[in-house]
Design an enzyme around this catalytic site. Structure first.
Site, PDB file in Angstrom:
ATOM      1  CE1 TYR A 195      44.598   6.689 -60.322  1.00  0.00           C
ATOM      2  CE2 TYR A 195      44.241   5.967 -58.190  1.00  0.00           C
ATOM      3  CZ  TYR A 195      44.137   7.340 -59.717  1.00  0.00           C
ATOM      4  OH  TYR A 195      42.991   8.408 -59.033  1.00  0.00           O
ATOM      5  CE1 TYR A 214      38.499   1.056 -59.935  1.00  0.00           C
ATOM      6  CE2 TYR A 214      36.023   1.962 -60.728  1.00  0.00           C
ATOM      7  CZ  TYR A 214      37.605   2.396 -60.246  1.00  0.00           C
ATOM      8  OH  TYR A 214      38.171   3.585 -60.348  1.00  0.00           O
ATOM      9  CD  GLU A 216      41.314  -8.120 -31.199  1.00  0.00           C
ATOM     10  OE1 GLU A 216      42.734  -8.678 -31.193  1.00  0.00           O
ATOM     11  OE2 GLU A 216      40.762  -8.223 -31.765  1.00  0.00           O
ATOM     12  CG  HIS A 257      34.565  -2.262 -34.660  1.00  0.00           C
ATOM     13  ND1 HIS A 257      34.900  -2.383 -33.388  1.00  0.00           N
ATOM     14  CD2 HIS A 257      36.418  -2.801 -35.120  1.00  0.00           C
ATOM     15  CE1 HIS A 257      35.055  -3.028 -32.938  1.00  0.00           C
ATOM     16  NE2 HIS A 257      36.330  -3.548 -33.276  1.00  0.00           N
ATOM     17  CG  HIS A 281      40.784  -4.270 -36.206  1.00  0.00           C
ATOM     18  ND1 HIS A 281      39.630  -4.852 -36.423  1.00  0.00           N
ATOM     19  CD2 HIS A 281      40.712  -3.977 -34.304  1.00  0.00           C
ATOM     20  CE1 HIS A 281      38.785  -5.355 -35.898  1.00  0.00           C
ATOM     21  NE2 HIS A 281      39.193  -4.714 -34.616  1.00  0.00           N
ATOM     22  CG  HIS A 287      36.059  -8.054 -34.636  1.00  0.00           C
ATOM     23  ND1 HIS A 287      37.246  -8.483 -33.700  1.00  0.00           N
ATOM     24  CD2 HIS A 287      36.053  -6.899 -33.995  1.00  0.00           C
ATOM     25  CE1 HIS A 287      37.709  -8.107 -33.185  1.00  0.00           C
ATOM     26  NE2 HIS A 287      37.269  -7.169 -33.198  1.00  0.00           N
TER      27      HIS A 287
END
Ligand code: 13P
Length: 221
Positions: free
Chosen positions: A210, A116, A76, A97, A95, A157
């Site tokens: 925050y 939220y 990738e 899964h 990335h 994916h």
């Protein structure tokens, strides 16, 4: 060793993805960019996270030419490079899964904004159409689809997150997976009620206050 610090981080965060249940085996990938040196440290392809040591992490230039590392870089890599090109504000890409996020990706649906914490990723987490893994088509579609947010689903994916650094991209992956799990649980017992765009914008604004600045004198209201 080129990009020693970044390669250590890639190895370390890879193991963290596994420990957090955000990915399994060798699936998924991660990278860090050094924009000043125009180099990227990328996970090697098809190597178990638990086996990866910093020296195994591939170093590439921004055109994708490998300059160090013994293994082929992640399949990738085109997607990581496309995201760095499209988003000059980011310093890392992950990335995964992750199971709940991938559930929505397999439904070709955005993650329902039921909690939220979706705001950690932006106003929403879109889903881009399916394209085969490792292709330029997937790279371009992910880089376009993420817009100015921090997460995007890849249909059939998985999930992609970005951040200023790996710590942020990792937190975004955790938050998105949490919201996806809650959305799935909610849909098992009722009809998910998405938050309104106004509520999400408000959460986004509050989140920008925050942090650990205890003496900031800001209640976020
Ligand atoms: P790599 O092992 O080549 O990084 O590929 C894993 C993957 O998840 C492809 O989408």
């Amino acid at each position: 060793m080129l990009l020693e610090r970044e390669r250590k981080l890639v190895a370390e965060y890879g193991r963290m993805l596994l420990m957090e249940g955000l990915t399994k085996g060798k699936a998924g990938n991660l990278s860090v960019i050094d924009r000043a040196r125009r180099l990227v440290a990328v996970k090697p392809s098809a190597v178990e996270y638990l086996e990866i040591v910093p020296e195994d992490v591939a170093v590439l230039d921004l055109e994708g030419k490998q300059v160090e590392g013994p293994w082929k870089p992640s399949s990738e890599t085109p997607m990581h490079l496309a995201l760095y090109r499209e988003r000059p504000d980011i310093g890392a890409v992950i990335h995964t899964h992750s199971p709940y996020s991938t559930t929505f990706a397999c439904l070709e649906r955005e993650i329902p904004p039921v909690h939220y914490l979706i705001a950690v990723a932006g106003t929403h987490v879109p889903c881009v159409p399916y394209a085969a893994f490792g292709t330029e088509a997937l790279a371009e579609s992910a880089a376009r689809g993420i817009g100015c947010g921090k997460a995007v689903l890849l249909a059939h994916h998985g999930l992609v997150t970005v951040g200023a650094d790996l710590a942020e991209a990792f937190s975004v992956a955790q938050a998105v997976e949490f919201v996806a799990e809650i959305a799935w649980r909610v849909s098992c017992v009722g009809v998910p009620q998405g938050m309104t765009p106004g509520q999400i914008e408000d959460a986004l604004r509050r989140m920008s206050h925050y942090g650990r600045s205890a003496l900031a004198g800001e209640d976020g209201a």
